[in-house]
Write a protein that holds these residues in place. Structure first.
Motif, mmCIF file in Angstrom:
data_model
loop_
_atom_site.group_PDB
_atom_site.id
_atom_site.type_symbol
_atom_site.label_atom_id
_atom_site.label_comp_id
_atom_site.label_asym_id
_atom_site.label_seq_id
_atom_site.Cartn_x
_atom_site.Cartn_y
_atom_site.Cartn_z
ATOM 1 N N GLU A 1 0.828 -1.208 0.000
ATOM 2 C CA GLU A 1 0.000 0.000 0.000
ATOM 3 C C GLU A 1 0.865 1.262 0.000
ATOM 4 O O GLU A 1 0.346 2.356 -0.197
ATOM 5 C CB GLU A 1 -0.897 0.008 1.244
ATOM 6 C CG GLU A 1 -1.812 -1.195 1.315
ATOM 7 C CD GLU A 1 -2.743 -1.112 2.503
ATOM 8 O OE1 GLU A 1 -3.759 -0.411 2.403
ATOM 9 O OE2 GLU A 1 -2.445 -1.733 3.542
ATOM 10 N N GLY A 2 2.170 1.095 0.262
ATOM 11 C CA GLY A 2 3.052 2.251 0.380
ATOM 12 C C GLY A 2 4.116 2.254 -0.697
ATOM 13 O O GLY A 2 3.862 2.621 -1.860
ATOM 14 N N GLU A 3 5.294 1.782 -0.328
ATOM 15 C CA GLU A 3 6.458 1.832 -1.225
ATOM 16 C C GLU A 3 6.126 1.261 -2.606
ATOM 17 O O GLU A 3 6.477 1.854 -3.645
ATOM 18 C CB GLU A 3 7.632 1.048 -0.599
ATOM 19 C CG GLU A 3 8.225 1.674 0.660
ATOM 20 C CD GLU A 3 7.446 1.368 1.960
ATOM 21 O OE1 GLU A 3 6.293 0.879 1.878
ATOM 22 O OE2 GLU A 3 7.989 1.640 3.043
ATOM 23 N N ALA A 4 5.434 0.104 -2.639
ATOM 24 C CA ALA A 4 5.167 -0.561 -3.925
ATOM 25 C C ALA A 4 4.216 0.254 -4.799
ATOM 26 O O ALA A 4 4.249 0.138 -6.037
ATOM 27 C CB ALA A 4 4.584 -1.960 -3.681
ATOM 28 N N GLN A 5 3.365 1.067 -4.186
ATOM 29 C CA GLN A 5 2.448 1.895 -4.992
ATOM 30 C C GLN A 5 3.229 2.905 -5.827
ATOM 31 O O GLN A 5 2.860 3.191 -6.975
ATOM 32 C CB GLN A 5 1.468 2.653 -4.080
ATOM 33 C CG GLN A 5 0.362 1.804 -3.535
ATOM 34 C CD GLN A 5 -0.556 1.238 -4.613
ATOM 35 O OE1 GLN A 5 -0.694 1.804 -5.697
ATOM 36 N NE2 GLN A 5 -1.169 0.122 -4.318
ATOM 37 N N ILE A 6 4.271 3.463 -5.224
ATOM 38 C CA ILE A 6 5.039 4.492 -5.944
ATOM 39 C C ILE A 6 5.829 3.833 -7.074
ATOM 40 O O ILE A 6 5.859 4.330 -8.209
ATOM 41 C CB ILE A 6 5.974 5.251 -4.963
ATOM 42 C CG1 ILE A 6 5.130 5.897 -3.856
ATOM 43 C CG2 ILE A 6 6.797 6.308 -5.702
ATOM 44 C CD1 ILE A 6 3.994 6.796 -4.336
ATOM 45 N N THR A 7 6.433 2.680 -6.790
ATOM 46 C CA THR A 7 7.159 1.963 -7.843
ATOM 47 C C THR A 7 6.205 1.630 -8.996
ATOM 48 O O THR A 7 6.522 1.836 -10.167
ATOM 49 C CB THR A 7 7.743 0.644 -7.266
ATOM 50 O OG1 THR A 7 8.356 0.950 -6.024
ATOM 51 C CG2 THR A 7 8.754 0.027 -8.188
ATOM 52 N N ARG A 8 5.003 1.133 -8.637
ATOM 53 C CA ARG A 8 4.023 0.725 -9.662
ATOM 54 C C ARG A 8 3.603 1.938 -10.491
ATOM 55 O O ARG A 8 3.489 1.853 -11.718
ATOM 56 C CB ARG A 8 2.817 0.096 -8.950
ATOM 57 C CG ARG A 8 1.769 -0.467 -9.868
ATOM 58 C CD ARG A 8 0.707 -1.191 -9.048
ATOM 59 N NE ARG A 8 -0.452 -1.521 -9.869
ATOM 60 C CZ ARG A 8 -1.596 -2.002 -9.375
ATOM 61 N NH1 ARG A 8 -1.737 -2.218 -8.085
ATOM 62 N NH2 ARG A 8 -2.601 -2.269 -10.177
ATOM 63 N N LEU A 9 3.400 3.082 -9.818
ATOM 64 C CA LEU A 9 2.979 4.290 -10.535
ATOM 65 C C LEU A 9 4.075 4.740 -11.504
ATOM 66 O O LEU A 9 3.806 5.041 -12.675
ATOM 67 C CB LEU A 9 2.675 5.407 -9.524
ATOM 68 C CG LEU A 9 2.249 6.735 -10.132
ATOM 69 C CD1 LEU A 9 0.827 6.638 -10.694
ATOM 70 C CD2 LEU A 9 2.314 7.867 -9.100
#
Ligand SMILES: C[S@@+](CC[C@H](N)C(=O)[O-])C[C@H]1O[C@@H](n2cnc3c(N)ncnc32)[C@H](O)[C@@H]1O
Length: 432
Positions: A369-377
């Protein structure tokens, strides 16, 4: 005629446990919809909250010691008997209630109900817990016992065994009350008998009704955890800027943006939660444009200088304040919310002017919900890049910065002062 339920704090606790653990309702909602609470004296009301929160925080430990006293498991339909045992055990082992009171009041609960046939069993289990339970508790591995295994595995994998233990231990302790002031923190620290934390947040230890404290009625401050106050503070100078607060209700962060001088547009799809924001705006004599709609489908009339997205999440970062959370959420929620967060982030990017700022945050410990969201975006080719947060922007809290220049707070940070909620915060800049 319908029977009026008894006005006994322990009987109310049993109903609250049933509401959270069996009916899967939020504890706050269950408390709000319990009419008997307002009829109790302040002391009894505080006791109800403390007892139900202690049982929810220590459920794994409590159930294990109860299990040691039962030759065979209780029938599933005897859930109220189990809750009576939990209620007695929590008082004996974690709240230092005098043993005779903890045992006799629990046995009486059974005797005065349709479960009188279980009174002897409850008496025997609680007496044994009084004799042997404290020694058993001293040997327990509390952290994994009180944490559902899916969360325990997630925290161990993400943060390592040692930090996972610190995180779980922080959830056993009631959180202090944190306050954001609209004016001078030093002045209000004195009036509210509070400590000033490095970020300017005020912290009060000890309970009580905050609405009775000086300055509440006239709107000098509002309740907001230290970590929850960081996202708005990391948006830079906001005076006179057009700023959107997406997923804004009940509005703690929107109030900060308005106090900082921004022209705030607050968007949330929950009219009920926005009502609390409207009341807060009124109390603080602040203004904002309110839009009640789904952010994912909203097209703003013009692009914003800055956007804050405080996305819906599993809220595993606020388990200190909401000990019901571990009993209501599951791994499926993380995956479901992660997809929503991605959609909301993409929508948020499209609302920022080129060169403008987007701050994304969640009160979750889960990296999906955090770090991975930014990578995915960023991997999705969105027209945006990281705008790393600098150590000079979080003086006294440098440990919260990640190598990527994002913020990851953990509940045991500043433990000696009472900890903080767990948040993930990223700052991004919209490209041309
Ligand atoms: C974490 S809370 C926001 C807390 C708030 N920012 C504050 O500081 O007080 C998440 C909010 O998102 C709202 N929400 C969830 N999904 C939404 C959507 N698709 N569109 C608009 N609001 C949404 C919920 O109603 C809830 O109020």
């Amino acid at each position: 005629m319908a029977r009026t339920p008894p006005l006994d704090p322990r009987s109310i606790v049993l109903d609250l446990l049933d509401s959270v653990l069996a009916q899967k309702r939020l504890l706050d909602e269950s408390l709000d919809s319990e009419p008997r609470l307002s009829k109790l004296a302040d002391r009894d009301r505080a006791f109800v909250r403390l007892l139900v929160a202690t049982i929810l925080r220590r459920l794994g430990q409590i159930d294990q010691v109860i299990g040691r006293c039962l030759e065979r498991d209780l029938p599933v339909k005897a859930i109220r008997v189990r809750n009576m045992l939990r209620l007695g055990a929590a008082q004996l082992l974690f709240l230092d209630t005098p043993p005779h009171a903890a045992i006799s009041t629990t046995v009486d609960l059974a005797k005065n109900s349709q479960l009188a046939g279980f009174a002897k069993l409850i008496n025997a289990v609680l007496r044994r817990l009084d004799r042997e339970g404290r020694a058993w508790v001293a040997e327990q591995d509390a952290a994994p016992l009180n944490t559902p295994s899916w969360l325990w595995q997630s925290w161990r994998a993400t943060y390592g065994e040692d930090l996972a233990r610190h995180i779980a231990a922080a959830h056993q302790v009631e959180a202090p009350v944190d306050i954001t002031v609209a004016g001078d923190p030093t002045l209000w620290a004195e009036r509210l008998e509070a400590e000033i934390l490095p970020t300017g947040t005020l912290r009060r230890h000890g309970g009580g009704d905050v609405t009775q404290l000086p300055g509440f009625a006239e709107g000098a401050w509002w309740v907001q955890d230290l970590a929850a106050s960081l996202p708005a503070k990391l948006m830079g100078s906001l005076k006179g800027k057009q700023v959107a607060d997406l997923c804004a209700a009940p509005g703690g962060k929107a109030l900060q943006l308005a106090v900082a001088g921004a022209e705030v547009t607050a968007v949330d799809r929950s009219a009920k939660r926005m009502l609390r924001f409207r009341r807060n705006l009124e109390r603080l004599k602040l203004a904002a444009t309110i839009v009640e709609t789904d952010v994912a489908g909203w097209i703003p009339p013009a692009l914003f200088d800055a956007v804050l997205l405080d996305a819906p999440c599993t809220a595993t970062g606020t388990l200190r304040r909401h000990p019901d959370g571990v009993h209501l959420k599951g791994p499926g929620d993380v995956a479901y919310l992660a997809d929503q967060q991605h959609a909301l982030l993409k929508a948020a990017v499209s609302m920022v002017k080129p060169g403008g700022t987007l701050v994304y945050c969640v009160c979750s410990l889960e990296p999906q919900e955090g770090e991975a969201q930014i990578t995915r975006l960023l991997d999705s080719g969105a027209s945006i890049c990281r705008d790393p947060i600098l150590a000079t922007e979080v003086p006294g809290l440098e440990m919260i910065l990640t190598p990527a220049g994002e913020v990851r707070t953990l509940p045991h940070y500043l433990a000696e002062k009472g900890g903080m909620d767990a948040f993930f915060i990223a700052r991004l800049k919209r490209l041309e």
